[in-house]
Motif scaffolding. Structure first.
Motif, short mmCIF file in Angstrom:
data_model
loop_
_atom_site.label_atom_id
_atom_site.label_comp_id
_atom_site.label_asym_id
_atom_site.label_seq_id
_atom_site.Cartn_x
_atom_site.Cartn_y
_atom_site.Cartn_z
N PHE A 260 0.76 -1.01 0.18
CA PHE A 260 0.08 0.20 0.21
C PHE A 260 1.12 1.64 0.33
O PHE A 260 0.79 2.80 -1.03
CB PHE A 260 -1.17 -0.07 1.17
CG PHE A 260 -1.63 1.48 1.93
CD1 PHE A 260 -2.47 1.40 0.72
CD2 PHE A 260 -1.35 2.23 2.37
CE1 PHE A 260 -2.82 3.19 0.40
CE2 PHE A 260 -1.68 3.52 2.84
CZ PHE A 260 -2.73 3.79 2.00
N TRP B 70 2.76 2.28 -3.36
CA TRP B 70 1.15 2.64 -4.22
C TRP B 70 0.86 4.38 -4.50
O TRP B 70 0.62 4.87 -4.78
CB TRP B 70 -0.26 2.02 -4.14
CG TRP B 70 -0.21 0.31 -4.87
CD1 TRP B 70 0.73 0.16 -5.71
CD2 TRP B 70 -1.08 -0.84 -3.92
NE1 TRP B 70 0.48 -1.05 -6.10
CE2 TRP B 70 -0.75 -1.99 -4.85
CE3 TRP B 70 -1.33 -1.05 -3.64
CZ2 TRP B 70 -0.85 -2.67 -4.62
CZ3 TRP B 70 -2.58 -1.64 -2.71
CH2 TRP B 70 -1.81 -2.66 -3.69
N PHE C 32 -2.32 -1.21 7.39
CA PHE C 32 -0.98 -1.55 6.61
C PHE C 32 0.16 -1.57 7.48
O PHE C 32 0.57 -0.65 8.18
CB PHE C 32 -0.88 -0.79 5.20
CG PHE C 32 -2.71 -1.11 4.75
CD1 PHE C 32 -2.88 -2.03 3.56
CD2 PHE C 32 -3.03 0.45 5.06
CE1 PHE C 32 -4.22 -1.60 3.09
CE2 PHE C 32 -4.60 0.30 4.18
CZ PHE C 32 -4.65 -0.67 3.52
#
Length: 213
Positions: free
Chosen positions: A126, A129, A200
């Motif tokens: 994550f 990104w 995350f």
């Protein structure tokens, strides 16, 4: 800096589990920083490389005098092939533009059967990104900073970190990560970045000990 001395001694002990460290060992740390492992490492010859080495030498002369230091970039180390018995690189490549190139240099300057200690922070995908999106809006001139997505030049996943050495001439002796422990660790709720960490994981540690083939 007792904690750094203990950490450096721990790294040396881990290396010694796999290979005998010769008494005349020559050790290099790439990204030695202000008070890296090399300044507390036991070796006959100790060299630290960092782009800011000259600056650190002025600020912290007591520590920096414990090893020879050179101002240079990890992507282009100023040493011949097979120059060192031990090469250390601790939490460095994710703060550089080209981690792969640094890893190639780490192996290049390591003598055959020499030992490599490599550690780096790894994150949930994550963050890779999100950091790409963050970089895009920053380059477009949008003045909105989100620190958790901008605190590393490269946000490496575990696979990313392992693949840095996949084509290099090494034998993996130890390959471990702290992802599960990081997931289970309590997270303080201080800001939005901590909320993301609950979903995350971030800043888990990947450690590789390898021998040069």
């Amino acid at each position: 800096m007792a904690w750094m001395a203990e950490r450096s001694a721990g790294v040396r002990a881990k290396l010694a589990q796999f290979r005998t460290i010769p008494g005349n060992a020559r050790a290099l740390e790439v990204g030695s920083g202000a008070h890296g492992l090399i300044f507390f490492f036991e070796a006959a010859s100790k060299v630290g490389v960092d782009p800011l080495a000259d600056h650190y030498r002025q600020l912290f002369p007591t520590w920096q005098d414990r090893a020879e230091t050179l101002a240079a970039f990890g992507e282009s180390l100023p040493f011949p092939d097979e120059s060192f018995d031990i090469v250390l690189c601790d939490n460095v490549v994710d703060h550089a533009e080209t981690p792969q190139r640094i890893c190639e240099e780490l192996v290049r300057v390591l003598r055959p059967d020499g030992l490599l200690y490599f550690a780096v922070n790894v994150h949930h995908r994550f963050y890779r990104w999100a950091s790409s999106l963050h970089a895009a809006w920053r380059s477009a001139g949008i003045p909105f900073e989100v620190t958790p997505f901008a605190d590393h030049t490269v946000h490496l996943t575990l696979d990313d970190a392992r693949n840095l050495f996949s084509r290099l001439s090494i034998e993996r002796l130890l390959d471990e990560d702290s992802i599960e422990a990081t997931k289970q660790a309590p997270v303080r709720s201080r800001h939005a970045g901590d909320w993301f960490k609950r979903l995350f994981f971030k800043n888990a540690r990947y450690v590789l000990i390898a021998a040069r083939l």
